[in-house]
Design an enzyme around this catalytic site. Structure first.
Site, PDB file in Angstrom:
ATOM      1  N   SER A  48      42.525  87.910  26.751  1.00  0.00           N
ATOM      2  CA  SER A  48      41.313  88.574  26.245  1.00  0.00           C
ATOM      3  C   SER A  48      40.207  88.680  27.292  1.00  0.00           C
ATOM      4  O   SER A  48      39.429  89.615  27.272  1.00  0.00           O
ATOM      5  CB  SER A  48      40.747  87.802  25.049  1.00  0.00           C
ATOM      6  OG  SER A  48      41.479  88.099  23.905  1.00  0.00           O
ATOM      7  N   GLU A  89      35.754  74.319  25.211  1.00  0.00           N
ATOM      8  CA  GLU A  89      34.721  74.968  26.021  1.00  0.00           C
ATOM      9  C   GLU A  89      33.723  73.986  26.620  1.00  0.00           C
ATOM     10  O   GLU A  89      33.155  74.243  27.680  1.00  0.00           O
ATOM     11  CB  GLU A  89      33.971  76.019  25.204  1.00  0.00           C
ATOM     12  CG  GLU A  89      34.827  77.217  24.801  1.00  0.00           C
ATOM     13  CD  GLU A  89      35.708  76.937  23.582  1.00  0.00           C
ATOM     14  OE1 GLU A  89      35.504  75.888  22.919  1.00  0.00           O
ATOM     15  OE2 GLU A  89      36.597  77.745  23.283  1.00  0.00           O
ATOM     16  N   PHE A 116      31.061  81.186  22.196  1.00  0.00           N
ATOM     17  CA  PHE A 116      31.428  79.825  22.620  1.00  0.00           C
ATOM     18  C   PHE A 116      30.606  79.406  23.834  1.00  0.00           C
ATOM     19  O   PHE A 116      30.112  78.278  23.916  1.00  0.00           O
ATOM     20  CB  PHE A 116      32.916  79.739  22.947  1.00  0.00           C
ATOM     21  CG  PHE A 116      33.807  80.336  21.888  1.00  0.00           C
ATOM     22  CD1 PHE A 116      33.508  80.150  20.547  1.00  0.00           C
ATOM     23  CD2 PHE A 116      34.930  81.068  22.226  1.00  0.00           C
ATOM     24  CE1 PHE A 116      34.316  80.701  19.551  1.00  0.00           C
ATOM     25  CE2 PHE A 116      35.748  81.624  21.250  1.00  0.00           C
ATOM     26  CZ  PHE A 116      35.445  81.448  19.916  1.00  0.00           C
TER      27      PHE A 116
END
Lengths: 279, 319
Positions: free
Chosen positions: B39, B60, B85
């Site tokens: 992505s 993250e 995120f």
């Protein structure tokens, strides 16, 4: 034990007394700060700065130096004491802890204090920094080691375990974690506030090599750090160090309220006497 | 030359191409991904430079810390993530581990604004620009197209301190020529005009240009500015626009609080107050749906821009 080894340990023990002495004096001068966790980590930090780590106070930014990250950043008095005694900055400066314009912030600021390798103080973030530094050494073919000191309350943080998994994935045997297991966190005993035991099994399950020691026995500390440093088996090592919060000062030992706070005149006098009388 | 000449490309895809070139020329560039490398388009980089691609999994907070650690030992890390995120899940790590020590970490945050339309609210970052803008030492940019992305990214990895780059999930039209020059912190004027200035950022620049054309048909000339850098904001461009056109409409794919509208208003109130209209999400979450339909439903379509211009021009006289 060889005479040289005995002498080394005696020297380190003396250094640890000096470190404790400076911790108490600087927190007294600042009239705030964290004595308990600084005293519990004093023997470990002393062994690192005065024996284990390849560092050069004349060249604090030497690219190949070993790195130290105080992930339990509130215990910075112990590191400031070690740095001053190593000659990174004048000892007189220790009394400026937490004062305006001081290079010694309430929690470690690497941009201000010579010799600090990382900015820390928000719990749980240091091990990730250590993973990044150790990965950098692997990518660049460098031989330095990275040491990360954590608290046993700090390991409540989820990020610690994200970092633990990551270190194992990348086989970071140049990364050494140390957990200062003094058994108390800010609000009370770790077993009551947020039980994390069995800690050794948790780290082992995350793929780490685990050593368990008495964090106030200088011989055990040095042996463990030397063994961790020379570990080339593709696994990070964590040293679970059982310690006493406030170690060396009778009225601070195992007292949750001494997590933070400064001694009075009389308390400082008694504390220093106990540090030097060799309890 | 094909690919570069495509009419539209998402800035995340342009990012994936740009890091391939940068990876070859910048030897200390490392890319960190968090299990979304297809992505974020870092997957090709991971094939080409496997030693310099780190996949930390779905984590993250650790991703930001590892990037900081790499920066501390001399690397130039790019963190690839989604804007929700990067700006919220890992916000305090960005603040304390990266911004406070002013480390050279680039955060490439895809799925900005409503561009991940169909994914819905969980993946639409409408707060990130405002949040990132409040962090000391942070530079915040949002390129309008796949061409401007490249020079801006190149500058991002070479300037001192952290940079947050917001990317689009959906394609945006190519509006620049490859010879155009860009500078972080310096707005780009796309159209001349005297009646009003449209200041847009990121994916909204395309709609500002469309509104410009519609307004021209009515005889209204609108200056169009691509404010690709929201921090540090090009105050000079804002002041000149206020002085010369007397009215401003800010256009952003973001909540109305804290983003471009706020940043421009901060300059206007201090330096040269003029009527300002604001195109943004009006303090609401959106929903799943195609990107353009979402813009229309939530008051951010071209027609809304035109209406905002009419309103702001009317208010000119009352000041």
């Amino acid at each position: 034990m060889t005479p040289q080894r005995r002498e080394l340990l005696e020297t380190l023990k003396l250094r640890a007394r000096q470190v404790r002495d400076r911790i108490l004096r600087m927190v007294y001068a600042a009239n705030s700060g964290h004595c308990g966790g600084s005293l519990s980590a004093a023997d470990i930090v002393t062994a690192l700065y005065f024996h284990i780590m390849r560092i050069n106070p004349q060249d604090p930014n030497w690219p190949d130096r070993d790195r130290f990250i105080l992930s339990k950043g509130h215990s910075c008095p112990v590191v400031y004491a070690a740095l001053a005694l190593k000659g990174y900055f004048p000892e007189e400066e220790l009394s400026t802890l937490r004062a305006i314009d001081s290079r010694l912030q309430g929690h470690p600021d690497m941009r201000k204090t010579p010799g600090l390798d990382a900015t820390t103080g928000s719990l749980g973030q240091g091990l990730s920094l250590g993973v990044g530094m150790a990965l950098g050494a692997k990518i660049g073919g460098k031989g330095y080691r990275v040491y990360v000191l954590m608290g046993d309350g700090e390991v409540n943080e989820g990020q610690v375990w994200e970092a633990a998994a990551c270190a194992a994935k990348y086989r970071l045997d140049n990364l050494i974690g140390i957990v200062d297991v003094n058994g108390l966190q800010n609000d009370g005993p770790t077993d009551e506030i947020m039980p994390m035991q069995p800690l050794a099994e948790k780290w082992r399950a995350f793929g780490w090599n685990v050593l368990e020691i008495d964090g106030h026995d200088m011989e055990q500390i040095v042996n463990a750090l030397e063994s961790a440093k020379d570990n080339n088996q593709g696994k990070p090592t964590v040293i679970i160090a059982r310690t006493v919060k406030g170690k060396g000062v009778s009225f601070m030992e195992n007292v949750v309220e001494w997590h933070s706070g400064a001694p009075t005149d009389a308390e400082l006098e008694q504390a220093l006497a106990e540090i030097w009388s060799g309890r | 030359m094909s690919e570069e000449r495509r009419v539209a490309i998402s800035t995340r895809e342009a990012f994936g191409k740009a890091i391939l070139e940068l990876g070859a020329s910048v030897k200390d560039l490392v890319v960190l991904d968090g299990d979304i490398s297809r992505s974020t388009y870092t997957v090709e980089f991971s094939r080409r430079f496997p030693d310099r691609h780190i996949n930390v999994g779905v984590a993250e907070q650790n991703q930001m810390g590892v990037a900081a650690g790499l920066a501390l030992v001399g690397y130039k890390p790019i963190v690839a993530s989604y804007a929700v995120f990067a700006s919220m899940r890992a916000l305090e790590q960005v603040r304390t581990s990266i911004c406070y020590p002013k480390l050279n970490v680039v955060i490439a945050a895809s799925h900005g604004g409503l561009t991940p339309g169909n994914d819905g609210v969980t993946h639409q970052a409408i707060e990130d620009l405002g949040i990132m803008r409040t962090l000391p030492n942070m530079t915040v940019i949002a390129p309008a197209d796949g061409v401007s992305l490249k020079p801006l990214l190149e500058q991002a990895i070479s300037i001192d301190g952290p940079v947050y780059i917001r990317l689009t999930r959906d394609p945006v039209p190519i509006i620049y020529d490859e010879n155009d020059e860009f500078q972080i912190g310096k707005a780009k004027q796309l159209k001349k005009g005297d009646d009003v200035t449209l200041i847009a950022i990121g994916d909204m620049v395309q709609w500002a240009l469309k509104a410009h054309d519609l307004l021209l048909e009515e005889g209204v000339t609108s200056r169009v500015i691509d404010m690709h850098t929201i921090k540090p904001l090009d105050s000079e461009a804002v002041i000149i626009a206020a002085r010369e056109t007397g009215a401003i409409v800010t256009i952003e794919d973001h909540n109305t609080y804290g983003g471009l509208g706020s940043a421009v208003a901060e300059v206007l109130t201090l330096e040269h107050p003029v009527p300002q209209g604001r195109i943004a999400l009006w303090d609401t979450f959106a929903e799943s749906g195609p990107y353009e339909k979402l813009l229309d439903k939530y008051g951010m379509g071209t027609d809304h821009i035109v209406k905002a211009v009419h309103d702001v021009i009317k208010r000119k006289g009352s000041w």
